[in-house]
Design a protein around this motif. Structure first.
Motif, PDB file in Angstrom:
ATOM      1  N   ARG A 185       0.847  -1.185   0.000  1.00 43.75           N
ATOM      2  CA  ARG A 185       0.000   0.000   0.000  1.00 43.75           C
ATOM      3  C   ARG A 185       0.883   1.236   0.000  1.00 43.75           C
ATOM      4  NH1 ARG A 185      -4.554   0.234   4.432  1.00 43.75           N
ATOM      5  NH2 ARG A 185      -5.367  -1.381   3.046  1.00 43.75           N
ATOM      6  N   GLY A 186       0.730   2.051  -1.048  1.00 44.60           N
ATOM      7  CA  GLY A 186       1.552   3.252  -1.152  1.00 44.60           C
ATOM      8  C   GLY A 186       3.022   2.877  -1.221  1.00 44.60           C
ATOM      9  N   GLY A 187       3.820   3.516  -0.384  1.00 44.92           N
ATOM     10  CA  GLY A 187       5.248   3.217  -0.373  1.00 44.92           C
ATOM     11  C   GLY A 187       5.634   2.170   0.634  1.00 44.92           C
ATOM     12  N   SER A 188       4.649   1.557   1.318  1.00 40.38           N
ATOM     13  CA  SER A 188       4.946   0.611   2.389  1.00 40.38           C
ATOM     14  C   SER A 188       4.468  -0.782   2.014  1.00 40.38           C
ATOM     15  CB  SER A 188       4.257   1.060   3.684  1.00 40.38           C
ATOM     16  OG  SER A 188       4.501   0.148   4.731  1.00 40.38           O
ATOM     17  N   ALA A 246       6.530  -3.463   8.571  1.00 37.82           N
ATOM     18  CA  ALA A 246       6.115  -2.635   7.436  1.00 37.82           C
ATOM     19  C   ALA A 246       7.375  -2.004   6.850  1.00 37.82           C
ATOM     20  CB  ALA A 246       5.128  -1.569   7.871  1.00 37.82           C
ATOM     21  N   VAL A 247       7.808  -2.507   5.725  1.00 37.51           N
ATOM     22  CA  VAL A 247       9.054  -2.059   5.104  1.00 37.51           C
ATOM     23  C   VAL A 247       8.790  -0.832   4.246  1.00 37.51           C
ATOM     24  CG1 VAL A 247      10.886  -2.691   3.494  1.00 37.51           C
ATOM     25  CG2 VAL A 247      10.036  -4.368   5.123  1.00 37.51           C
ATOM     26  N   ASP A 248       9.599   0.168   4.430  1.00 38.40           N
ATOM     27  CA  ASP A 248       9.473   1.402   3.663  1.00 38.40           C
ATOM     28  C   ASP A 248      10.290   1.269   2.382  1.00 38.40           C
ATOM     29  OD1 ASP A 248       8.439   4.262   3.823  1.00 38.40           O
ATOM     30  OD2 ASP A 248      10.549   4.578   3.346  1.00 38.40           O
ATOM     31  N   GLU A 249       9.676   0.692   1.343  1.00 35.77           N
ATOM     32  CA  GLU A 249      10.379   0.469   0.076  1.00 35.77           C
ATOM     33  C   GLU A 249       9.362   0.522  -1.061  1.00 35.77           C
ATOM     34  OE1 GLU A 249      12.449   0.662  -2.564  1.00 35.77           O
ATOM     35  OE2 GLU A 249      13.804   0.179  -0.920  1.00 35.77           O
ATOM     36  N   PRO A 250       9.155   1.679  -1.694  1.00 32.11           N
ATOM     37  CA  PRO A 250       8.126   1.825  -2.725  1.00 32.11           C
ATOM     38  C   PRO A 250       8.272   0.867  -3.899  1.00 32.11           C
ATOM     39  CG  PRO A 250       8.979   3.965  -2.049  1.00 32.11           C
ATOM     40  CD  PRO A 250       9.862   2.935  -1.413  1.00 32.11           C
ATOM     41  N   VAL A 251       9.495   0.564  -4.317  1.00 29.19           N
ATOM     42  CA  VAL A 251       9.692  -0.281  -5.499  1.00 29.19           C
ATOM     43  C   VAL A 251       9.220  -1.709  -5.249  1.00 29.19           C
ATOM     44  CG1 VAL A 251      11.413  -1.208  -7.089  1.00 29.19           C
ATOM     45  CG2 VAL A 251      11.583   1.150  -6.323  1.00 29.19           C
ATOM     46  N   LEU A 252       9.299  -2.181  -4.006  1.00 29.54           N
ATOM     47  CA  LEU A 252       8.916  -3.558  -3.710  1.00 29.54           C
ATOM     48  C   LEU A 252       7.468  -3.820  -4.076  1.00 29.54           C
ATOM     49  CD1 LEU A 252       9.803  -6.270  -2.563  1.00 29.54           C
ATOM     50  CD2 LEU A 252       9.165  -5.456  -0.291  1.00 29.54           C
ATOM     51  N   GLY A 253       6.590  -2.857  -3.812  1.00 30.46           N
ATOM     52  CA  GLY A 253       5.190  -3.020  -4.155  1.00 30.46           C
ATOM     53  C   GLY A 253       4.940  -3.047  -5.650  1.00 30.46           C
ATOM     54  N   ALA A 254       5.877  -2.509  -6.419  1.00 31.53           N
ATOM     55  CA  ALA A 254       5.715  -2.488  -7.870  1.00 31.53           C
ATOM     56  C   ALA A 254       6.195  -3.770  -8.527  1.00 31.53           C
ATOM     57  CB  ALA A 254       6.467  -1.297  -8.456  1.00 31.53           C
ATOM     58  N   VAL A 255       7.127  -4.483  -7.899  1.00 29.14           N
ATOM     59  CA  VAL A 255       7.723  -5.656  -8.540  1.00 29.14           C
ATOM     60  C   VAL A 255       7.263  -6.965  -7.930  1.00 29.14           C
ATOM     61  CG1 VAL A 255       9.757  -4.343  -9.200  1.00 29.14           C
ATOM     62  CG2 VAL A 255       9.783  -5.617  -7.064  1.00 29.14           C
ATOM     63  N   SER A 256       6.484  -6.938  -6.848  1.00 32.25           N
ATOM     64  CA  SER A 256       6.001  -8.161  -6.222  1.00 32.25           C
ATOM     65  C   SER A 256       4.525  -8.011  -5.912  1.00 32.25           C
ATOM     66  CB  SER A 256       6.783  -8.461  -4.935  1.00 32.25           C
ATOM     67  OG  SER A 256       8.153  -8.621  -5.203  1.00 32.25           O
ATOM     68  N   VAL A 257       3.888  -9.136  -5.570  1.00 35.39           N
ATOM     69  CA  VAL A 257       2.462  -9.124  -5.279  1.00 35.39           C
ATOM     70  C   VAL A 257       2.228  -9.833  -3.951  1.00 35.39           C
ATOM     71  CG1 VAL A 257       1.775  -9.050  -7.702  1.00 35.39           C
ATOM     72  CG2 VAL A 257       2.122 -11.256  -6.594  1.00 35.39           C
ATOM     73  N   PRO A 258       1.126  -9.530  -3.250  1.00 34.08           N
ATOM     74  CA  PRO A 258       0.828 -10.224  -2.002  1.00 34.08           C
ATOM     75  C   PRO A 258       0.819 -11.739  -2.198  1.00 34.08           C
ATOM     76  CG  PRO A 258      -0.590  -8.310  -2.243  1.00 34.08           C
ATOM     77  CD  PRO A 258       0.165  -8.446  -3.533  1.00 34.08           C
ATOM     78  N   PRO A 303       1.129  -4.946 -21.954  1.00 30.23           N
ATOM     79  CA  PRO A 303       1.796  -4.828 -20.650  1.00 30.23           C
ATOM     80  C   PRO A 303       1.965  -3.386 -20.202  1.00 30.23           C
ATOM     81  CG  PRO A 303       2.840  -6.548 -21.918  1.00 30.23           C
ATOM     82  CD  PRO A 303       1.841  -5.885 -22.837  1.00 30.23           C
ATOM     83  N   ARG A 304       2.247  -2.488 -21.128  1.00 29.61           N
ATOM     84  CA  ARG A 304       2.426  -1.083 -20.752  1.00 29.61           C
ATOM     85  C   ARG A 304       1.118  -0.501 -20.212  1.00 29.61           C
ATOM     86  NH1 ARG A 304       6.592   1.693 -22.519  1.00 29.61           N
ATOM     87  NH2 ARG A 304       6.776   0.478 -24.440  1.00 29.61           N
ATOM     88  N   GLU A 305      -0.007  -0.870 -20.841  1.00 35.99           N
ATOM     89  CA  GLU A 305      -1.307  -0.380 -20.372  1.00 35.99           C
ATOM     90  C   GLU A 305      -1.672  -1.006 -19.028  1.00 35.99           C
ATOM     91  OE1 GLU A 305      -3.389   0.322 -24.772  1.00 35.99           O
ATOM     92  OE2 GLU A 305      -3.547  -1.620 -23.750  1.00 35.99           O
ATOM     93  N   ALA A 306      -1.362  -2.306 -18.873  1.00 31.12           N
ATOM     94  CA  ALA A 306      -1.722  -3.008 -17.638  1.00 31.12           C
ATOM     95  C   ALA A 306      -0.993  -2.445 -16.429  1.00 31.12           C
ATOM     96  CB  ALA A 306      -1.424  -4.501 -17.782  1.00 31.12           C
ATOM     97  N   MET A 307       0.197  -1.885 -16.628  1.00 35.76           N
ATOM     98  CA  MET A 307       0.987  -1.364 -15.513  1.00 35.76           C
ATOM     99  C   MET A 307       0.348  -0.140 -14.854  1.00 35.76           C
ATOM    100  SD  MET A 307       3.666  -3.283 -15.046  1.00 35.76           S
ATOM    101  CE  MET A 307       4.860  -2.271 -14.181  1.00 35.76           C
ATOM    102  N   ARG A 308      -0.735   0.366 -15.400  1.00 36.13           N
ATOM    103  CA  ARG A 308      -1.364   1.552 -14.823  1.00 36.13           C
ATOM    104  C   ARG A 308      -2.133   1.233 -13.537  1.00 36.13           C
ATOM    105  NH1 ARG A 308      -3.901   3.520 -20.628  1.00 36.13           N
ATOM    106  NH2 ARG A 308      -1.922   4.074 -21.633  1.00 36.13           N
ATOM    107  N   THR A 309      -2.456  -0.054 -13.305  1.00 38.18           N
ATOM    108  CA  THR A 309      -3.198  -0.426 -12.111  1.00 38.18           C
ATOM    109  C   THR A 309      -2.426  -1.467 -11.311  1.00 38.18           C
ATOM    110  OG1 THR A 309      -4.400  -2.265 -13.153  1.00 38.18           O
ATOM    111  CG2 THR A 309      -5.345  -0.050 -13.380  1.00 38.18           C
ATOM    112  N   THR A 310      -2.737  -1.551 -10.012  1.00 42.68           N
ATOM    113  CA  THR A 310      -2.072  -2.540  -9.160  1.00 42.68           C
ATOM    114  C   THR A 310      -2.374  -3.954  -9.625  1.00 42.68           C
ATOM    115  OG1 THR A 310      -2.189  -1.032  -7.275  1.00 42.68           O
ATOM    116  CG2 THR A 310      -1.840  -3.363  -6.789  1.00 42.68           C
ATOM    117  N   ALA A 311      -3.659  -4.230  -9.948  1.00 44.50           N
ATOM    118  CA  ALA A 311      -4.021  -5.566 -10.420  1.00 44.50           C
ATOM    119  C   ALA A 311      -3.317  -5.892 -11.724  1.00 44.50           C
ATOM    120  CB  ALA A 311      -5.539  -5.656 -10.592  1.00 44.50           C
TER     121      ALA A 311
END
Length: 419
Positions: free
Chosen positions: A119-122, A135-147, A360-368
């Motif tokens: 969520r956000g940068g955490s 709660a790790v403060d690492e914004p990139v992690l949320g972009a490259v991994s999923v729950p 893929p470029r369009e899909a990157m606009r949302t978390t899902a």
């Protein structure tokens, strides 16, 4: 005002942490010829090293830098104490935050975590051996991994926050059961042995998971094919002149191995590879249809060639775990690398059914959408075991190219507009 400063504190620490890591990684590479380092590497890889060059070669071949360097800096047992502290102690004495970070790095042993929420940068992580959450403060992690993903990672614990220090491997959630046992077993071992214990367990868990899966196929469900159209060279000079014209026209580019790669869409197989071998020009691409069009275009536009057969290789069958003896075969590794490179070549702007018709470029606009893109790329990661580190680097580079603009788009949407 003070609340704003408290919220900004993790960002300042993350910047100092990153600077410290960069300096440590630069410094540790200068130590690979030291006898104590070669001896430690022998314990880590369970094989002897005659010099730093041999160690560097192995690190490059196995793409093992992200495992070995943090272990060498903070986990390896040296008589004179931690190598990381010896290398970075003088630099860190200049600033209190650096001293605190160095102490925290010395305590940050590798462990196994599962992503609970981004969520956000955490990112909320659960340590699987005991259920503790951070709660790790690492914004990139949320972009490259999923729950649900599991990480073999190091978490730096400070008074103000937790920071992600290193990720050694990312695993699917289906490996959790085995990794819980491995994490608990490793925690009871001397620190020097913990990373090898959990990494070995990770590789075994991935192998078990693959045994339960169907044979490898392309992400769109099609067979993992490498189709090679052969053309007999009847006039070498005419052929080379024709290939040179296509290079000048921007349809082909020369490659480092003496071949060519298709870079223009006029030949209908962007990313396909051409190689000369034994009087034959081999044109390899990822489907029979593309190979037949490529063969016809080359015969017409290059000259000096006579059309031959098209050979189909089912890489999915060749890469199945029951055929592991092929993993050392150079031709299979090359074909695998070629397939991945070609598949990724125009993937970013290719509409895909697995993404609901989005690119893929369009899909990157949302978390899902990011999660679906990440899952698509993860389906290709098994090819890296045969194709080598180049496959992983290609996948990582493709993902990074998508992440950067998508993060920028999100930031611009969040940023308040001026008048």
């Amino acid at each position: 005002m003070s609340e704003t400063l408290v919220r900004f504190r993790p960002h300042l620490l993350r910047r100092r942490h990153l600077a410290l890591l960069v300096a440590a990684m630069d410094a540790v590479q200068e130590t690979l010829d030291r006898p104590e380092v070669l001896a430690a590497a022998g314990r880590f890889f369970e094989r002897p090293f005659r010099d730093g060059e041999a160690l560097s070669t192995l690190l490059r071949e196995r793409d093992a830098h992200s495992q070995f360097y943090p272990w060498l800096l903070w986990d390896a047992d040296f008589r004179a104490g931690s190598l990381g502290r010896r290398l970075m102690g003088r630099r860190c004495n200049r600033h209190a935050d650096d001293r605190a970070l160095l102490d925290a790095l010395g305590e940050a042993a590798p462990d196994v975590y599962q992503i609970v929420q981004c969520r956000g940068g955490s990112t909320l992580l659960e340590r699987v051996r005991d259920g503790a959450r951070v709660a790790v403060d690492e914004p990139v992690l949320g972009a490259v991994s999923v729950p649900g993903d599991l990480l073999v990672a190091r978490i730096v614990t400070l008074a103000e926050c937790w920071l992600l220090d290193a990720v050694h491997i990312v695993l699917p959630g289906a490996t959790r059961r085995g990794m819980v046992r491995a994490a608990r077993r490793a925690h009871a071992l001397p620190r020097e042995r913990r990373l090898q214990t959990v990494m070995n367990a990770a590789f075994r868990a991935l192998a078990r998971l693959r045994r339960r899966q169907a044979p490898l196929r392309a992400p769109d469900g099609a067979p993992l094919l490498r189709a090679t159209a052969t053309l007999e060279v009847v006039d070498t000079a005419v052929m080379r002149n024709g290939l040179a014209r296509l290079c000048e026209a921007g349809e082909l580019e020369a490659t480092d191995d003496g071949g060519w790669r298709v870079v223009g869409s006029a030949l209908g197989a962007v990313g396909a590879t051409l190689r000369l071998r034994g009087g034959l020009l081999h044109a390899s691409t990822r489907s029979m249809r593309r190979a037949e069009r490529l063969r016809a275009e080359l015969a017409e536009r290059v000259g000096g060639l006579r059309v031959g057969l098209t050979v189909i290789c089912d890489l999915g069958a060749m890469l199945h775990e029951d055929r592991v003896e092929l993993e050392g075969d150079l031709d299979v590794a090359r074909m695998t690398r070629d397939w991945v490179e070609e598949y990724l070549r125009d993937l970013d702007d290719r509409p895909l059914a697995t993404l609901g018709g989005d690119t893929p470029r369009e899909a990157m606009r949302t978390t899902a959408g990011r999660g679906r893109v990440r899952a698509l790329l993860r389906s290709l990661e098994a090819l890296g075991e045969v194709g080598g580190p180049e496959c992983k680097r290609s996948l990582d580079a493709f993902w990074a190219g998508l992440v950067r603009p998508s993060l920028g788009t999100e930031a611009s949407r969040r940023e308040p507009r001026g008048n």
